[in-house]
Design an enzyme around this catalytic site. Structure first.
Site, short mmCIF file in Angstrom:
data_model
loop_
_atom_site.label_atom_id
_atom_site.label_comp_id
_atom_site.label_asym_id
_atom_site.label_seq_id
_atom_site.Cartn_x
_atom_site.Cartn_y
_atom_site.Cartn_z
N GLU A 106 2.74 5.13 -3.84
CA GLU A 106 2.70 6.16 -4.92
C GLU A 106 4.00 6.94 -5.04
O GLU A 106 4.31 7.37 -6.14
CB GLU A 106 1.52 7.11 -4.68
CG GLU A 106 0.17 6.43 -4.81
CD GLU A 106 -0.18 5.52 -3.64
OE1 GLU A 106 0.38 5.76 -2.54
OE2 GLU A 106 -0.96 4.58 -3.81
N ASP A 134 0.87 -1.18 0.00
CA ASP A 134 0.00 0.00 0.00
C ASP A 134 0.91 1.24 0.00
O ASP A 134 2.12 1.11 0.17
CB ASP A 134 -0.86 -0.06 1.28
CG ASP A 134 -2.05 0.87 1.23
OD1 ASP A 134 -2.28 1.52 0.19
OD2 ASP A 134 -2.77 0.94 2.25
N ASP A 140 -8.82 3.59 -2.06
CA ASP A 140 -9.72 3.89 -0.94
C ASP A 140 -11.03 4.51 -1.41
O ASP A 140 -11.23 5.72 -1.33
CB ASP A 140 -8.99 4.81 0.05
CG ASP A 140 -7.73 4.14 0.58
OD1 ASP A 140 -7.59 2.91 0.40
OD2 ASP A 140 -6.89 4.84 1.17
#
Ligand SMILES: *[C@@H]1O[C@H](CO)[C@@H](O)[C@H](O)[C@H]1NC(C)=O
Ligand SMILES: *[C@@H]1O[C@H](CO)[C@@H](O)[C@H](O)[C@H]1NC(C)=O
Length: 930
Positions: A524, A521, A597
């Protein structure tokens, strides 16, 4: 009236505030200097011409030089025009792929090499390069000057127009129609690297409290790309928006942002927005009724912004531009902050051809283990071992199958990945072993932010070895994330990736066992106190690469290293499973992605379908959205509808935010639990079909979930339909996206019938049917002419279904025929690559069902054996009523039964069931019905 108006106004303000504060965290195009500059350019502004055209080592090479007219005009321009020539290279590859590169002329000595993304293009693709031999010159028919033309494939040729330069692909032959072109609107611009001479705004830019230094000055590139004969364009994830991309500029489009491609951790993203989310794939695919599909892919990892230009956007410039008027087209405008032009033109002409051409460059998806395509249960967080055991046993108690239980960040010791909170998880290996005894797996999260804590072994080693990304001053970059003050491994460096992948060995990752897999997770990367919640663009990576040049690929390298780690720890004996939030071209080779999300709202349920289909079109077949919605509490009906839809996502996982109420299926009363169980059962039943499709994706790139137009490319009614989708070529699924829906319209394409998956009832193709919305399922149909393999016995997990018998569901078309396939292997290892698998073709024709081998014979084949049999065959659409079924050649008789499959909504349907033919799945056989 006055009062209601003012209440409305107050609510409007409130909504605006809630959403706008988040928006302010992120730059829009106007706040992004390269985007603002590029967007203000006028069509025809490019005055570069191609010269010194020659063939060198099988490539076409040319120089791009500023024409005198351009140099004169440059004084009026916002930034000084580059007078140094650019180098253009065109290469051709098998399967009609044209590659265009444009870079600075390094012999003229820019001190730094512009970044080209390594490790994305397959080495096998490079071997498919063809030797470009002959270039012929020709005067264009439309008076636009001299063209250099070369062979691309049978049917297509590549062309470069000299002045102003334009590159295009067209059909070969006289007056060949254009397919794709670059710089037809003259918007090309390339800012060359500079040495700092004087102080001005070139060397830094600001956003909110952040200053971004630009040691080489602005270095952006922009150009227009046109797709001919296109009705719509698609692709360029990741945005929460429609499948067919809406125009962002042009008459009638007010104030729209371009589609942004910049991997960001966006808190509570909005549906229906061109805003950039967690991942990036700069591949656009066009589709139209008259020609079909084409694709354009630009390999760069810097921020990108793309405008889809609406019809008439350039009308006032039509006299300067020499565009063909006899061909319709969609123009697009691509802008990036850094990198080089490394672009690929895909001619199609079918949608599946474009996907094949693209995955030929960046790779086909990995074949997941079988367990990974079953149901996953996740929550932030399953608190402790007791919670895990409890959830696990409740699934059994309620007869709900599931395969994987997930642990989010709280399972660690203070967000130090590879560690356990020993108060909550004292015996993690024992916990995994207990679940594994029921054939179940676990997943733990491993994020890229490393806690800066000297007692943490990962940090200690990484800082000693100098493995972190550096800030602009050369110190380890230090940012804030879940673990507090954190640094980020420089995953661009192969040595660091290899070190990282070693951390997954069972000796290093204490408490991990072979049934544990991984979730990446925040890659980015997410940096809570960084500009736009990410890393500063002037941070430095391996080889002096600026973060601005690499940003969109950071998560890709992290995913790659993690996936390699799981292969290594099993010494290559098992396929890895790694889920990633960030992605880039090539991510399909390393695992699954999810849409991040999302929120527990109906609109988010709806947008999950175009998001997944867009990923599918751009090579990433294995994707899904959080079932139930991550933020917020779904009401029960929404949750049930989400399970019913999610059961058809390629990746099927329930997940929820920490602050939401618990939402395991048994918490909503008996009836709702039954509905969710039934939805999950549908997925388990269809696993043989899904697995076969995953293998098809693995060999061909063709995705598991497909837009309808991929299967029906000439049916215009399907082009903008993103509420329904195909699973393979046999199943059509329509979601229900509204509360208390009474009816749901379903468009069924083609001229053949469709059979309701539950009732077997037949519906006509080529029509929209208004169906009653049922509580217990969403509409799903099997196309006439297909055969779907299923396993109908319900177990706790996939592992326990291994030896279960099959059911074949045959939906006959108007010629009383059908075909289908089944792919089976051990569901785990890489041995299938040496031929250890069973691949069958089923064909019903002329009253006979035959099973034949599709696997190549020879070495390796037969290494995988299966004793599984077919226990039932269901035939839909058969008439008149047959009397016997015989297994040939022994003429052994088997029981048949004629009758309604199910009664539902007052409808019944006649089907033929052949009971217990008990033929082996691995064998050749024929069953004759008469
Ligand atoms: C298929 O999947 C395997 C395992 O993930 C991978 O190694 C392989 O490269 C993929 N592609 C093909 C064509 O087999
Ligand atoms: C029926 O299906 C078979 C097998 O896919 C196919 O060969 C045949 O063309 C189909 N017939 C029609 C009318 O579509």
């Amino acid at each position: 009236m006055g009062q209601s108006m003012s209440i409305f106004f107050v609510i409007f303000l409130l909504i605006n505030c809630v959403f706008s504060w988040k928006k302010d965290e992120f730059r829009n195009c106007n706040q992004t200097p390269f985007c603002k500059r590029a967007r203000s350019r006028k069509p025809g502004a490019c005055s570069l011409f191609a010269t010194d055209i020659s063939v060198r080592e099988g490539d076409l090479v040319a120089k791009l030089i500023q024409s005198e007219k351009g140099v004169e005009n440059s004084e009026n321009q916002e930034h000084p025009i580059t007078s140094k020539p650019l180098v253009l290279t065109l290469s051709i590859y098998q399967d009609a792929v044209l590659r265009l590169k444009i870079d600075e002329d390094r012999s003229l000595g820019p001190r730094k090499k512009r970044f080209e993304v390594p490790d994305v293009i397959l080495p096998e693709f490079l071997e498919k390069r063809l030797w470009l031999q002959r270039v012929k010159e020709e005067e264009s028919h439309d008076g636009s000057g001299t063209l250099s033309i070369f062979y691309l494939s049978d049917g297509y040729e590549g062309v470069i127009r000299h002045d102003p330069f334009e590159v295009f692909v067209r059909e070969s032959g006289k007056n060949g129609k254009k397919v794709l072109s670059l710089n037809s609107n003259g918007l090309f611009d390339f800012e060359q690297l500079k040495d700092k001479k004087e102080e001005n705004e070139d060397w830094e830019e600001r956003f909110r409290s952040h200053t971004d230094t630009r040691p080489y000055g602005p270095q952006s590139i922009s150009f227009d790309v046109s797709f001919y004969e296109a009705d719509f364009v698609y692709g360029i994830p990741e945005h929460a928006t429609s499948l067919a991309l809406k125009p962002t500029r042009g008459p009638g489009v007010e104030d729209s942002e371009p589609y942004r491609l910049f991997n960001l951790d966006v808190f509570e993203y909005l549906h229906d927005s061109p805003f950039g989310l967690y991942g990036t794939i700069p591949l656009m695919i066009s589709h139209g009724n008259s020609r079909g599909s084409s694709g354009f892919f630009w390999l760069t990892a810097a921020e990108m912004q793309i405008d889809v230009l609406g019809p008439g956007w350039n009308d006032e410039f039509s006299s300067v531009l020499r565009l063909p008027s006899d061909q319709k087209r969609i123009d697009t405008f691509w802008m990036t902050e850094a990198g080089v032009v490394d672009a690929f033109f895909f001619v199609g002409p079918g949608p599946k051809d474009v996907v094949r051409q693209y995955t030929g460059v960046t790779g086909t998806p990995a074949l997941p283990q079988l367990f990974a395509i079953a149901y996953h249960q996740c929550r932030w967080n399953y608190r402790d071992e007791e919670d895990v055991y409890n959830v696990d046993s409740k699934f059994d108690e309620h007869d709900i199958p599931y395969d994987v239980l997930w642990l989010d960040i709280e399972h660690t010791d203070g967000k130090r990945y590879f560690t356990w909170d020993r108060a909550l998880f004292p015996n993690p290996d024992e916990m995994q072993t207990k679940l594994a005894a029921k054939g179940r797996h676990m997943v733990t999260i491993v994020d890229p932010h490393i806690k800066r804590d000297d007692s943490y072994y990962i940090h200690k080693e990484a800082s000693q070895k100098g493995y972190y990304v550096k800030d602009a001053t050369g110190k380890d970059f230090d940012g804030w994330c879940w673990s507090g003050s954190s640094s980020y491994l420089d995953m661009l460096n192969p040595e660091i990736r290899s070190w990282w992948s070693g951390k997954f060995s069972f000796d290093n990752y204490i408490g991990s066992t072979p049934s544990l897999h991984i979730w990446n997770d925040m890659n980015e990367p997410s940096v809570f106190n960084g500009p736009e919640v990410s890393m500063p663009r002037d941070a430095l990576h391996y080889g002096d690469v600026e973060h601005r040049e690499l940003h969109n690929a950071y998560g890709y390298y992290f995913h790659m290293a993690t996936s390699d780690g799981l292969v290594k720890r099993m010494e290559g004996k098992e396929r890895p499973f790694v889920l990633s939030r960030a992605f880039f071209p090539g991510s399909q080779r390393y695992g699954a992605v999810w849409t991040g999300d999302n929120t527990a709202e109906w609109e988010h349920l709806r947008v999950s379908v175009p998001m997944i289909l867009t990923l599918s079109l751009t090579g990433i077949s294995f994707s899904g959205a959080d079932v139930g919605g991550f933020f917020g509490n779904p009401d029960t009906e929404l949750l049930v509808r989400w399970y019913q839809l999610g059961a058809y996502y390629p990746f099927f996982r329930g997940h929820a935010h920490h602050d939401t109420k618990r939402r395991e299926p048994w918490l909503f009363g008996e009836r709702n639990m039954e509905l969710m169980r039934e939805a999950i059962h549908v997925r388990y039943m269809l696993l043989p079909y899904f697995y076969t499709l995953f293998r098809e994706a693995n060999t061909s790139g063709i995705p598991v979930a497909r837009p309808l137009w991929m299967e029906y490319p000439s049916d215009v009614n399907t082009f903008s339909n993103d509420e329904a989708f195909m699973v393979g070529d046999a199943l059509l699924v329509q979601g229900i996206y509204t509360e208390r829906a009474k009816h749901v319209p379903v468009y069924l394409p083609g001229d053949q019938s469709w059979f309701d998956m539950k009732t077997g009832a037949a519906y006509k193709g080529g029509a929209t049917h208004k169906l009653e919305a049922l509580e217990d399922s969403i509409p799903a149909f099997q196309r006439a002419g297909t055969i779907i393999p299923r396993k109908d016995r319900f177990r706790r997990s996939t592992t326990q279904m291994e030896n279960d018998p099959y059911t074949l569901v045959i939906a006959l078309n108007s010629s009383k025929a059908a075909v289908g396939e089944l792919y089976v292997d051990n569901g785990k290892s890489f041995e299938f690559q040496q031929g250890a698998y069973i691949h069958r073709r089923f064909k019903f024709w002329n009253g006979k069902l035959t099973s034949s081998n599709l696997a190549p014979l020879g070495s390796g084949h037969n290494k995988f054996a299966s004793e599984c049999i077919v226990e039932r065959i269901i035939l839909l659409g058969l008439s008149p009523q047959p009397k016997t079924a015989l297994i040939e050649p022994a003429n052994q008789k088997v029981d048949i039964e004629w009758g309604p499959l199910l009664l539902r909504g007052g409808k019944s349907s006649s089907v033929l069931t052949i009971r217990k033919p008990n033929v082996r799945i691995a064998d050749d056989w024929t069953i004759k019905i008469s």
